[in-house]
Motif scaffolding. Structure first.
Motif, PDB file in Angstrom:
ATOM      1  N   UNK A 134     -39.542 -76.276  -5.228  1.00  4.43           N
ATOM      2  CA  UNK A 134     -40.784 -76.458  -7.341  1.00  4.43           C
ATOM      3  C   UNK A 134     -39.437 -75.275  -7.945  1.00  4.43           C
ATOM      4  N   UNK A 135     -39.255 -74.469  -7.710  1.00  2.00           N
ATOM      5  CA  UNK A 135     -38.794 -73.465  -8.537  1.00  2.00           C
ATOM      6  C   UNK A 135     -36.994 -73.615  -8.977  1.00  2.00           C
ATOM      7  N   UNK A 136     -36.601 -75.060  -7.544  1.00  2.14           N
ATOM      8  CA  UNK A 136     -34.353 -74.629  -8.009  1.00  2.14           C
ATOM      9  C   UNK A 136     -35.448 -76.450  -8.750  1.00  2.14           C
ATOM     10  N   UNK A 137     -36.300 -76.491  -8.309  1.00  2.81           N
ATOM     11  CA  UNK A 137     -36.206 -78.323  -9.652  1.00  2.81           C
ATOM     12  C   UNK A 137     -36.571 -78.200 -11.195  1.00  2.81           C
ATOM     13  N   UNK A 138     -37.071 -76.573 -10.667  1.00  4.62           N
ATOM     14  CA  UNK A 138     -36.881 -76.223 -11.937  1.00  4.62           C
ATOM     15  C   UNK A 138     -36.123 -75.913 -13.240  1.00  4.62           C
TER      16      UNK A 138
END
Length: 496
Positions: free
Chosen positions: A394-398
């Motif tokens: 999720x953090x990478x997707x941000x």
């Protein structure tokens, strides 16, 4: 102000310490990889200790560039002159390579303990060393021959790494990738031969002084551009990309998506800025293909049921963001401020994507290794046992979606300002559509992962630190957005 990578600014005679730092940065990864093949480490701490001098060399070169803006080296070996240069941009790309390579190396022992049961696993280390050394050389090289040699070393190492899993589909995809890479190299060499035959120069500084617009420059640029676009998986020459990631080991996919394809794109922009300065049509062709890449890559990622295919297809779309910037960097009649903003946004987007994509591939690899499932439906309910892997994803997707405060948000903000100032409304629409498509396929992953009605599965425990390594890369991509002023000031200080 010049936009040709600061190549023609005043030079500073490097200190002895920077000579050693340069040699360590270029040669030590290769030597460490060869040593690790003889004594393959089973734990991460020997890798961490061995990587300390490489990381220290990058910090030392960064300090030198921050003080003097540009370093140049030149040697003559057997009558062949070799010249390297290091400015603000290239030192940032060198640091990016070292830190992502370091993370992949730390991740590798866990991967090998879980999946590698044959002696092929030990060959990952020397190939990884060749890859890191070749990439470092590409960021510093200042002539077409050195760039070609580094590009070939990088490509052969990448192919070898992709074949190591030994699966039939990996061998098929890797062989296809090798053949296409050779075609790309042939096209590049034909362009170089045309340049050498017409102008008699291979050094970039000399070429910038003698190149004149005309059929020779256009044909050479077309050949070099086609070869490098094939190697960089730029749309529509991206068909080989997803299959090679389907069965590759996780650190291999992380290195390839984060670094390998970026090197070819770096070379393409660098050489076109010399061969096609202020050209109207060629950059716009790339930009229109980039718009199609954003839509096509997003749709492929949205429709697939394979997690690794989703992550790989998103790379096609993310590269499209960089392609649509070409008219702002190379086209005529662009205001200086708009070109400056586009330049900053382009490289910040490239670096943020590199860290985020490496983190996302590691998070996806952790989910697949722990569950034994590679499809989105097979990951249903994984949030119960693998919350950290999903958090990293999720953090990478941000960053990939361009949400604040990530590097993706800051980069897209800079690019949008440049596009609005130059009235490139079609590029603005492409960026907005790409953001919506990114959100669509990212949330598909979480839709299945948080399905509480799914049956419970058996989970294989991951090696210690595999999630933390991926989390660190994802947080770096996030921090690049908050601390963007540092790399941006360094790039401009380097004379770019």
């Amino acid at each position: 102000m010049t936009w040709r990578f600061g190549l023609f600014d005043s030079t500073f005679e490097p200190l002895v310490t920077t000579h050693w730092a340069l040699l360590i940065a270029l040669c030590l990864p290769l030597l460490l990889g060869l040593l690790a093949a003889l004594l393959p480490p089973k734990k991460a701490w020997p890798v961490a200790l061995a990587s300390v001098p490489v990381l220290a060399s990058g910090v030392m070169l960064l300090s030198a560039v921050a003080q003097v803006q540009l370093l140049q080296w030149q040697w003559e070996i057997l009558g062949v002159s070799i010249a390297l240069r290091l400015n603000g941009l290239s030192v940032l790309l060198l640091l990016m390579t070292q830190w992502i390579g370091f993370a992949a190396a730390l991740y590798t022992p866990g991967q090998l303990r879980l999946t590698a049961t044959d002696p092929l696993g030990r060959w990952l280390w020397p190939l990884m060393g060749v890859l890191i050394s070749a990439l470092s050389l590409i960021w510093l090289a200042t002539d077409l021959l050195t760039l070609y040699l580094a590009l070939e070393l990088m490509g052969l190492a990448a192919v070898g790494m992709l074949l190591l899993s030994g699966k039939a589909e990996a061998l098929l995809a890797g062989t296809r990738y090798l053949l296409l890479a050779l075609v790309g190299s042939l096209a590049y060499l034909l362009g170089v031969a045309l340049i050498l035959g017409h102008w008699g120069r291979l050094d970039l500084q000399g070429l910038a002084e003698v190149v004149e617009p005309g059929p020779v420059a256009w044909i050479a640029a077309a050949l070099i551009g086609a070869g490098l676009a094939l190697k960089a998986a730029l749309f529509p020459l991206h068909g080989w990309l997803s299959p090679v990631h389907g069965s590759a080991w996780t650190p291999v996919s992380a290195l390839h998506a984060a670094l390998v394809i970026k090197a070819s794109l770096f070379m393409l922009l660098q050489l076109w800025s010399i061969l096609l300065p202020d050209t109207f049509y060629a950059p716009r062709v790339i930009a229109w293909l980039g718009m199609l890449a954003i839509v096509w890559g997003g749709l492929l990622a949205w429709r697939t049921d394979s997690l690794k295919t989703l992550v790989a297809s998103s790379t096609v779309a993310q590269l499209g963001y960089l392609m649509v910037v070409f008219p702002l960097l190379l086209g005529p009649d662009i205001e200086l401020l708009a070109r400056s903003l586009a330049w900053e946004g382009f490289w910040l987007q490239l670096m943020g994507h590199a860290f985020a994509k490496a983190a996302m591939f590691m998070a996806a690899g952790n989910l697949i290794l722990a569950t034994g499932e590679s499809t989105l439906k097979g990951l249903a309910g994984s949030s119960r046992r693998l919350p950290l892997s999903l958090l990293v994803f999720g953090i990478a997707a941000i960053t990939l979606m361009g949400l604040p405060p990530s590097a993706g948000f800051t980069a897209k903000w800079l690019l949008l300002q440049a596009m609005v100032m130059s009235q490139q409304w079609w590029a603005v629409a492409a960026l907005l559509i790409g953001t919506l498509l990114s959100a669509a396929y990212i949330f598909r992953v979480f839709r299945y992962s948080f399905d509480e009605t799914a049956p419970r599965h058996h989970y294989q425990p991951l090696a210690p630190g595999m999630d933390l390594i991926a989390l660190t890369l994802a947080l770096i991509a996030l921090a690049l957005g908050l601390l963007a002023h540092f790399p941006l000031e360094l790039m401009h200080g380097g004379g770019v």
